[in-house]
Design a protein around this motif. Structure first.
Motif, PDB file in Angstrom:
ATOM      1  N   PRO A  35       1.001  -1.304  -0.035  1.00 41.66           N
ATOM      2  CA  PRO A  35       0.149   0.051   0.064  1.00 41.66           C
ATOM      3  C   PRO A  35       0.832   1.168   0.015  1.00 41.66           C
ATOM      4  CG  PRO A  35      -0.932  -1.561   1.557  1.00 41.66           C
ATOM      5  CD  PRO A  35       0.736  -2.027   1.181  1.00 41.66           C
ATOM      6  N   ALA A  36       0.435   2.266  -0.656  1.00 43.10           N
ATOM      7  CA  ALA A  36       1.059   3.459  -0.696  1.00 43.10           C
ATOM      8  C   ALA A  36       0.332   4.664  -0.375  1.00 43.10           C
ATOM      9  CB  ALA A  36       1.657   3.660  -1.947  1.00 43.10           C
TER      10      ALA A  36
ATOM     11  N   ALA B  87      -4.073  13.927   2.659  1.00 41.45           N
ATOM     12  CA  ALA B  87      -3.549  12.932   1.855  1.00 41.45           C
ATOM     13  C   ALA B  87      -4.085  11.540   2.411  1.00 41.45           C
ATOM     14  CB  ALA B  87      -2.231  12.622   1.694  1.00 41.45           C
ATOM     15  N   LEU B  88      -4.560  10.734   1.791  1.00 40.94           N
ATOM     16  CA  LEU B  88      -4.844   9.186   2.282  1.00 40.94           C
ATOM     17  C   LEU B  88      -3.559   8.569   2.778  1.00 40.94           C
ATOM     18  CD1 LEU B  88      -7.292   7.726  -0.146  1.00 40.94           C
ATOM     19  CD2 LEU B  88      -7.896   8.295   2.043  1.00 40.94           C
ATOM     20  N   ALA B  89      -3.782   7.872   4.020  1.00 41.28           N
ATOM     21  CA  ALA B  89      -2.421   7.137   4.672  1.00 41.28           C
ATOM     22  C   ALA B  89      -2.478   5.925   3.638  1.00 41.28           C
ATOM     23  CB  ALA B  89      -2.934   6.974   6.069  1.00 41.28           C
ATOM     24  N   ALA B  90      -1.345   5.449   3.823  1.00 38.68           N
ATOM     25  CA  ALA B  90      -1.216   4.368   2.927  1.00 38.68           C
ATOM     26  C   ALA B  90      -2.030   2.827   3.550  1.00 38.68           C
ATOM     27  CB  ALA B  90       0.197   3.419   3.330  1.00 38.68           C
ATOM     28  N   GLY B  91      -2.850   2.383   2.572  1.00 35.39           N
ATOM     29  CA  GLY B  91      -3.844   1.272   2.978  1.00 35.39           C
ATOM     30  C   GLY B  91      -5.308   1.889   3.385  1.00 35.39           C
ATOM     31  N   ALA B  92      -5.390   3.181   3.419  1.00 33.33           N
ATOM     32  CA  ALA B  92      -6.616   3.901   4.013  1.00 33.33           C
ATOM     33  C   ALA B  92      -7.758   3.936   2.780  1.00 33.33           C
ATOM     34  CB  ALA B  92      -6.335   5.155   4.588  1.00 33.33           C
ATOM     35  N   ALA B  93      -9.044   3.843   3.462  1.00 30.81           N
ATOM     36  CA  ALA B  93     -10.047   3.458   2.382  1.00 30.81           C
ATOM     37  C   ALA B  93     -10.318   5.159   1.987  1.00 30.81           C
ATOM     38  CB  ALA B  93     -11.394   2.975   2.920  1.00 30.81           C
TER      39      ALA B  93
END
Length: 320
Positions: free
Chosen positions: A67-68, A92-98
């Motif tokens: 995930p990035a 920004a979306l965190a790595a692995g976040a939906a």
């Protein structure tokens, strides 16, 4: 001669015209470059082999990638453009976040568009509707939400153009979000043909520079442009683009009846899919007005016995 005369700044329409002229120059240069390259290609079999290898590599790397984190201003996996063509800022979306789906405001229609920058039909839709979309967004009578995805990565003679182009879009969204609409318009006005190598990274940087120059004054060009160029060189959001593409093409589309994005462009107005003509701007305009009125009616309270008049929906007005 009066040296103290105020400088006359170009209007939005003049800047858009300059954008079109520069896009045409880039498109002509791209065609000449592709013509030179064809001289050295020994038959179509080479292109086919390269495309197959690239497609297999894309599938393999997609299966094992970690995930990035995503870019800023794309929490929904898309960027929302509103009044004055400015982006709605999001973390920004965190790595692995939906991703967090954009909520529809019944008073301001949301037009959500899933695009692949190599998709010729996407180009047809943009060429027909870009001016209308710009007018609606600029006036604040609608928001336009772009979701760049890469479903044609294996169809650019091994160059992974779709993936690189969507990465460049994410870079612009992160570092220069208010230039995104201009960038997106330029990308389709200078769109390469499917099956070619598409724009190089250097070409993508030139398009970024043109977008920033066209909307001069929205951000300091030098530092911002440098950051976007480094982001393109490093393919900073490549893994995020692949994840966003996977989500779009394998999962239910938020707030809609679609089980997934099956093709590009997929266009939703207040989460209702547009299935009319891609090239008829009047048909699309009518659809947007109809859905906007329908959404407003559903959100309005039931009429009371009072003789007072009911409000009218804040639907987009046609472009002038």
């Amino acid at each position: 001669m009066d040296n103290d005369a105020p400088e006359v700044l170009p209007t939005k329409n003049q800047r858009r015209q300059a954008t079109r002229e520069k896009a045409k120059e880039l498109r002509d240069a791209q065609r000449k470059q592709e013509k030179r390259k064809r001289v050295f290609v020994q038959g179509g079999i080479v292109v086919v082999v390269l495309a197959v290898i690239a497609g297999v590599a894309f599938i393999l790397t997609s299966a094992i990638r970690p995930p990035a984190p995503g870019p800023m201003n794309m929490a929904s996996d898309g960027i929302v453009i509103g009044s004055e063509l400015e982006a709605v800022e999001t973390p920004a979306l965190a790595a692995g976040a939906a991703p967090v789906a954009t909520s529809v405001d019944p008073k301001v229609p949301n037009i959500r568009i899933y695009v692949d920058y190599l998709c010729p039909v996407c180009g047809q839709f943009e060429n027909a509707n870009a001016e209308q979309l710009a007018t609606w967004a600029e006036n604040g009578t609608a928001t336009v939400e772009y979701h760049p995805i890469a479903i044609l990565t294996g169809r650019s003679a091994g160059s992974q153009y779709s993936l690189r182009a969507a990465n460049a879009a994410a870079c612009v969204a992160n570092y220069s979000p208010n230039n995104f609409f201009a960038f997106n318009t330029l990308m389709f006005e200078s769109q390469p043909e499917e099956g070619t190598e598409g724009h190089s990274d250097e070409d993508l940087k030139k398009i970024v520079a043109q977008a920033i120059e066209t909307d001069a004054g929205t951000a300091p060009a030098g530092p911002v442009q440098s950051k976007v160029e480094s982001c393109i060189d490093d393919a900073s959001y490549k893994s995020w683009v692949q994840s966003a593409t996977d989500r779009a093409t394998t999962q239910a589309v938020p707030h809609s009846s679609l089980d997934k994005v099956k093709a590009t462009p997929t266009v939703l107005v207040n989460d209702k899919q547009y299935t009319g003509s891609i090239t008829d701007e009047k048909e699309f305009q009518a659809f947007v007005l109809s859905v906007a009125s329908e959404t407003y009616a559903k959100s309005s309270p039931s009429p009371s016995p009072s003789p007072s008049s009911s409000p009218s929906p804040s639907a987009p007005a046609p472009a002038q």
